[in-house]
Design a protein around this motif. Structure first.
Motif, PDB file in Angstrom:
ATOM      1  N   SER A   1      -2.245  66.299   3.788  1.00 45.12           N
ATOM      2  CA  SER A   1      -3.231  65.747   4.715  1.00 45.12           C
ATOM      3  C   SER A   1      -4.588  65.684   4.037  1.00 45.12           C
ATOM      4  N   LYS A   2      -5.299  64.579   4.292  1.00 41.27           N
ATOM      5  CA  LYS A   2      -6.680  64.488   3.813  1.00 41.27           C
ATOM      6  C   LYS A   2      -7.464  63.604   4.774  1.00 41.27           C
ATOM      7  N   GLN A   3      -8.757  63.803   4.785  1.00 38.09           N
ATOM      8  CA  GLN A   3      -9.657  63.006   5.626  1.00 38.09           C
ATOM      9  C   GLN A   3     -10.096  61.780   4.827  1.00 38.09           C
ATOM     10  N   VAL A   4     -10.052  60.626   5.480  1.00 37.52           N
ATOM     11  CA  VAL A   4     -10.440  59.367   4.859  1.00 37.52           C
ATOM     12  C   VAL A   4     -11.649  58.828   5.618  1.00 37.52           C
ATOM     13  N   SER A   5     -12.677  58.470   4.898  1.00 38.02           N
ATOM     14  CA  SER A   5     -13.863  57.902   5.544  1.00 38.02           C
ATOM     15  C   SER A   5     -13.575  56.460   5.964  1.00 38.02           C
ATOM     16  N   PRO A   6     -14.319  55.952   6.939  1.00 37.03           N
ATOM     17  CA  PRO A   6     -14.142  54.547   7.327  1.00 37.03           C
ATOM     18  C   PRO A   6     -14.349  53.581   6.157  1.00 37.03           C
ATOM     19  N   ASP A   7     -15.288  53.897   5.263  1.00 38.34           N
ATOM     20  CA  ASP A   7     -15.520  53.042   4.097  1.00 38.34           C
ATOM     21  C   ASP A   7     -14.318  53.043   3.155  1.00 38.34           C
ATOM     22  N   ALA A   8     -13.713  54.203   2.963  1.00 39.93           N
ATOM     23  CA  ALA A   8     -12.537  54.297   2.095  1.00 39.93           C
ATOM     24  C   ALA A   8     -11.352  53.536   2.697  1.00 39.93           C
ATOM     25  N   LEU A   9     -11.227  53.582   4.012  1.00 41.14           N
ATOM     26  CA  LEU A   9     -10.163  52.828   4.686  1.00 41.14           C
ATOM     27  C   LEU A   9     -10.371  51.329   4.461  1.00 41.14           C
TER      28      LEU A   9
ATOM     29  N   GLY B   1       1.164  46.603   1.842  1.00 37.12           N
ATOM     30  CA  GLY B   1      -0.099  45.961   2.163  1.00 37.12           C
ATOM     31  C   GLY B   1      -0.288  45.608   3.634  1.00 37.12           C
ATOM     32  N   SER B   2       0.652  45.963   4.467  1.00 40.04           N
ATOM     33  CA  SER B   2       0.510  45.697   5.901  1.00 40.04           C
ATOM     34  C   SER B   2       0.448  47.013   6.653  1.00 40.04           C
ATOM     35  N   LEU B   3      -0.303  47.006   7.741  1.00 41.69           N
ATOM     36  CA  LEU B   3      -0.386  48.180   8.601  1.00 41.69           C
ATOM     37  C   LEU B   3       0.460  47.933   9.848  1.00 41.69           C
ATOM     38  N   PHE B   4       1.140  48.983  10.276  1.00 45.74           N
ATOM     39  CA  PHE B   4       1.976  48.896  11.465  1.00 45.74           C
ATOM     40  C   PHE B   4       1.558  49.980  12.446  1.00 45.74           C
TER      41      PHE B   4
ATOM     42  N   TYR C   1       0.187  44.477  11.633  1.00 42.90           N
ATOM     43  CA  TYR C   1      -1.162  43.990  11.377  1.00 42.90           C
ATOM     44  C   TYR C   1      -1.274  43.720   9.893  1.00 42.90           C
ATOM     45  N   SER C   2      -1.361  42.468   9.503  1.00 41.10           N
ATOM     46  CA  SER C   2      -1.442  42.121   8.092  1.00 41.10           C
ATOM     47  C   SER C   2      -2.879  42.256   7.621  1.00 41.10           C
ATOM     48  N   VAL C   3      -3.076  42.965   6.528  1.00 37.81           N
ATOM     49  CA  VAL C   3      -4.413  43.120   5.962  1.00 37.81           C
ATOM     50  C   VAL C   3      -4.651  42.104   4.848  1.00 37.81           C
ATOM     51  N   ASP C   4      -3.611  41.379   4.485  1.00 39.25           N
ATOM     52  CA  ASP C   4      -3.716  40.363   3.442  1.00 39.25           C
ATOM     53  C   ASP C   4      -3.468  39.002   4.097  1.00 39.25           C
ATOM     54  N   ALA C   5      -4.436  38.133   4.019  1.00 32.83           N
ATOM     55  CA  ALA C   5      -4.328  36.832   4.698  1.00 32.83           C
ATOM     56  C   ALA C   5      -3.182  35.987   4.164  1.00 32.83           C
ATOM     57  N   THR C   6      -2.725  36.240   2.939  1.00 36.19           N
ATOM     58  CA  THR C   6      -1.640  35.441   2.371  1.00 36.19           C
ATOM     59  C   THR C   6      -0.275  35.902   2.870  1.00 36.19           C
ATOM     60  N   ASN C   7      -0.187  37.105   3.430  1.00 31.91           N
ATOM     61  CA  ASN C   7       1.088  37.607   3.936  1.00 31.91           C
ATOM     62  C   ASN C   7       1.377  36.998   5.298  1.00 31.91           C
ATOM     63  N   ASP C   8       2.613  36.614   5.511  1.00 25.64           N
ATOM     64  CA  ASP C   8       3.024  36.129   6.821  1.00 25.64           C
ATOM     65  C   ASP C   8       3.543  37.338   7.590  1.00 25.64           C
TER      66      ASP C   8
ATOM     67  N   THR D   1     -11.973  49.911   2.016  1.00 22.90           N
ATOM     68  CA  THR D   1     -11.731  49.612   0.610  1.00 22.90           C
ATOM     69  C   THR D   1     -10.238  49.568   0.300  1.00 22.90           C
ATOM     70  N   SER D   2      -9.487  50.525   0.806  1.00 25.01           N
ATOM     71  CA  SER D   2      -8.051  50.624   0.504  1.00 25.01           C
ATOM     72  C   SER D   2      -7.218  49.560   1.205  1.00 25.01           C
ATOM     73  N   TYR D   3      -7.522  49.300   2.467  1.00 26.14           N
ATOM     74  CA  TYR D   3      -6.672  48.417   3.258  1.00 26.14           C
ATOM     75  C   TYR D   3      -7.342  47.105   3.664  1.00 26.14           C
ATOM     76  N   HIS D   4      -8.579  46.881   3.242  1.00 22.05           N
ATOM     77  CA  HIS D   4      -9.306  45.637   3.511  1.00 22.05           C
ATOM     78  C   HIS D   4      -9.394  45.326   5.008  1.00 22.05           C
ATOM     79  N   VAL D   5      -9.623  46.355   5.789  1.00 24.33           N
ATOM     80  CA  VAL D   5      -9.765  46.192   7.236  1.00 24.33           C
ATOM     81  C   VAL D   5     -10.728  47.262   7.739  1.00 24.33           C
ATOM     82  N   SER D   6     -11.544  46.910   8.684  1.00 20.82           N
ATOM     83  CA  SER D   6     -12.478  47.903   9.216  1.00 20.82           C
ATOM     84  C   SER D   6     -11.763  48.782  10.239  1.00 20.82           C
TER      85      SER D   6
END
Length: 156
Positions: free
Chosen positions: A89-97, A147-150, A48-55, A99-104
């Protein structure tokens, strides 16, 4: 010696044996180490690419099907072996996710609750696939690379 003294000696001895066995079973039962959710072998199933410029297709081809194995003694990330791993281990809020990965979180299939992030540190370098895990409620998990999520799935 009469029969009563034999019976008393028999029960005294056997009650000590039963007591010792009970204490042994209780302490062994408490000492069992329950593995963490992320321990085991995981396989990359989707990119899953979070950056539109990445193929994403060119990025995922060598990564899809890769496996990662996590345990308290070692971690194996693809072909790289991580000795003496440390998991943070740490808890990440949906907003932080977002912000960090540019995906909801909803785009990834997460609910609105917090997401657990596990970071792996090794004596020898462990950058790359599998060094960061994101999961929620022990159901859905992702790892990140450049920058990509798998999406990863745990094997049985």
């Amino acid at each position: 010696m009469n029969i009563v003294s034999h019976i008393r000696r028999f029960w005294r001895f056997h009650s000590l044996v039963i007591g010792a066995l009970s204490v042994s079973f209780l302490t062994l039962g408490c000492a069992v180490h329950e593995p963490a959710f992320y321990e085991g072998t995981w396989v990359v199933t989707e990119g899953y690419s979070v950056d539109a410029t990445n193929d994403i297709d060119t990025k995922t081809q060598p990564i899809l099907g890769s496996s990662m194995t996590y345990s308290s003694e070692y971690a194996k990330l693809g072909q790289a072996l991580c000795e003496m791993p440390t998991y943070t281990s740490k808890q990440v809020s949906p907003d932080a996710l977002k912000t960090s990965y540019h995906v909801s979180p909803q785009e990834l299939g997460f609910s609105t609750g917090s997401i657990t992030q596990i970071k792996l540190a090794c004596v020898n370098s462990a950058d790359g696939i599998g060094a960061t895990l994101l999961f929620q409620d022990h159901s859905l998990a992702y790892t990140t690379v450049d920058g990509s999520l798998f999406k990863i799935e745990k094997t049985l």
